[in-house]
Design a protein around this motif. Structure first.
Motif, PDB file in Angstrom:
ATOM      1  N   LYS A  63       0.702  -1.234   0.018  1.00 61.76           N
ATOM      2  CA  LYS A  63       0.035   0.082  -0.059  1.00 61.76           C
ATOM      3  C   LYS A  63       0.849   1.303   0.004  1.00 61.76           C
ATOM      4  N   GLY A 427       2.394   3.262   4.990  1.00 57.58           N
ATOM      5  CA  GLY A 427       2.742   2.200   3.615  1.00 57.58           C
ATOM      6  C   GLY A 427       3.960   1.717   4.302  1.00 57.58           C
ATOM      7  N   LYS A 460       4.953   6.221  -5.086  1.00 53.97           N
ATOM      8  CA  LYS A 460       3.601   6.078  -4.615  1.00 53.97           C
ATOM      9  C   LYS A 460       2.586   5.698  -5.306  1.00 53.97           C
TER      10      LYS A 460
END
Length: 473
Positions: A63, A427, A460
């Motif tokens: 993630k 993350g 990202k």
């Protein structure tokens, strides 16, 4: 300042450091060399009994972070070195190297024009025999004597003061990398051969003056005071580095004049190691933040670099191993991030935890105030009962309200510090066989240096399309 237990030493200047006269032992993993008298070798991250087994399961698409590109460093003369820290400047990544396979891996430069396919374009700083080059900082410098991009590289001997290696020496190398394809050595600040060398370093500017700040662990101990742990060097003329000021932690209070070691008998009854592991400055080069292990992060006013002044430091609870390893700043220099490299086992009287991150309010730099402590699932995971650093935090970097942490077998962890009193993990990137030493945030991507796998370029997930477009322009 509130702490969860009684803390040791409210102010160093208000008390006296009581230091023992025993020789160094049980130091940080990478601070000492192995010569005589039973001293420890520099920590070898290939020794699994120390690092622990690398993570054998991971994901390149967790993630918020995913791997866009990866590149192993090239062999040199048939030798495969391993990587240490990572830095980036003007679209190029700079990777230091550690001690695997004899060291002397130098610094590797990667062109990141295509972040999905980083290309190694040059190697430098590998010409001093029996040394390793962990840390590299690159900045644009404009002084009366030099205009361009300057790289400073930490240099450590693999065996300190070895009579069989008379051409080995530690210190800091200076290179002109204005043309990254053709780095040119222009200076060398040499330390006494009795010192292992410079472990970490930093480069900053004040107007038209360039300053290099050095962390030389145990320099005072090994040289009998001839050299000091923390040094500020004028590199405005990189061909002629000039020492301006130096500091030893024993200067903070009166101590026994016969003291010959770096162990502090602290007020909590423990014997704690104190030495300079790392240093950074704020963007304007006004304040230095020196990671002095169990003394904490020590803050100096360096606006007058020839007369730097001690301001304050962070402190630890009685049951916390100090191990102030590295630092980063947030909120315009009003928030300090402190990472602590603590292995397992921990010793009697200490909490059962690997090293974790602490966040401080430093608006008043004479009195850092603890805001929060950030731990992860790794912090209390003792499923592998060996002496290991694999689950401790290592280095911090900050971009905006996001903190990025390198975590060895944990990979890279990103943390939302919008409210620094309540940090939240958002993350994680943990590849197979993860052994991530360093992390660096540059423009729209995050770089990681995996000791066994080389350079990782991370993007990202939540901004994948725009990031790729910007990176390829």
């Amino acid at each position: 300042m509130k702490k969860k237990n009684q803390v040791f030493l409210t102010s160093v200047l208000a008390g006296t450091l009581v230091l023992s006269s025993i020789a160094p032992a049980g130091f940080a993993h990478d601070a000492l060399d192995g010569s005589s008298k039973g001293e420890r070798m520099p920590f070898d991250h290939d020794a699994l009994e120390m690092l622990g087994d690398p993570a054998e399961e991971g994901s390149k698409n967790l993630k918020f972070l995913h791997e866009a590109g990866s590149a192993q460093i090239q062999e040199m003369d048939g030798v495969q070195n391993n990587t240490a820290d990572v830095y980036a400047h003007k679209g190029f990544a700079y990777l230091g190297t550690h001690t695997a396979n004899g060291a002397n891996g130098g610094v590797r430069i990667f062109d990141l024009k295509d972040p999905k396919n980083p290309q190694e374009i040059a190697q430098f700083a590998h010409d001093v025999p029996h040394t390793w080059q962990e840390k590299v900082i690159v900045k644009s410098v404009n002084t009366p004597n030099f205009k361009g991009d300057l790289a400073v590289v930490s240099l450590q001997q693999t065996s300190r003061n070895n009579a069989n290696r008379p051409d080995s020496i530690g210190g800091a190398l200076l290179y002109d990398v204005t043309d990254p394809y053709n780095p040119e050595r222009i200076g060398f600040y040499e330390l006494d051969r009795r010192i292992t060398g410079t472990h970490e370093l930093y480069l900053t500017t004040q107007g038209n003056q360039a300053l290099m700040l050095l962390s030389n662990p145990y320099a005072d101990y090994y040289t009998g005071g001839a050299e000091r742990d923390f040094q500020i060097i004028d590199v405005s003329d990189p061909t002629n580095p000039e020492k301006l000021w130096e500091f030893d932690p024993r200067e903070l209070a009166e101590v026994d004049e016969n003291f010959n070691g770096y162990h502090w008998s602290s007020p909590d009854g423990k014997t704690r190691p104190v030495f300079n592991h790392s240093v950074i400055t704020d963007n304007n080069g006004q304040y230095a933040y020196v990671s002095m292990w169990d003394l904490g992060t020590v803050i100096f006013d360096i606006r007058d670099p020839e007369n730097a002044k001690y301001l304050g430091r962070t402190e630890f609870a009685d049951d916390q191993k100090g191990a102030a390893h590295s630092a980063a700043l947030a909120r315009g220099g009003t928030v300090l991030i402190e990472t602590r490299e603590v292995a397992s086992p921990h010793g009697a009287g200490y909490e059962s935890a690997y090293g974790y991150t602490r966040i401080f309010d430093i608006k008043d730099k004479t009195n850092p105030v603890l805001l929060s402590e950030f731990t992860t699932d790794l912090t209390y995971d003792f499923s592998t009962p060996v002496n290991t650093f694999a689950k401790t935090v290592h280095d911090p970097k900050v971009q905006g309200n996001t903190l990025y942490l390198s975590y060895y077998s944990g990979g890279v962890i990103s943390v939302d510090i919008t409210n620094p009193s309540e940090p939240v993990e958002i993350g994680r990137y943990t590849p197979d066989q993860a052994d991530v030493w360093g992390v660096f945030v540059d423009r729209n991507y995050v770089l990681a240096s995996d000791m066994g796998q080389g350079l990782k370029v991370l993007l990202k997930n939540n901004d994948n399309r725009s990031n790729n477009n910007r990176l390829n322009n």
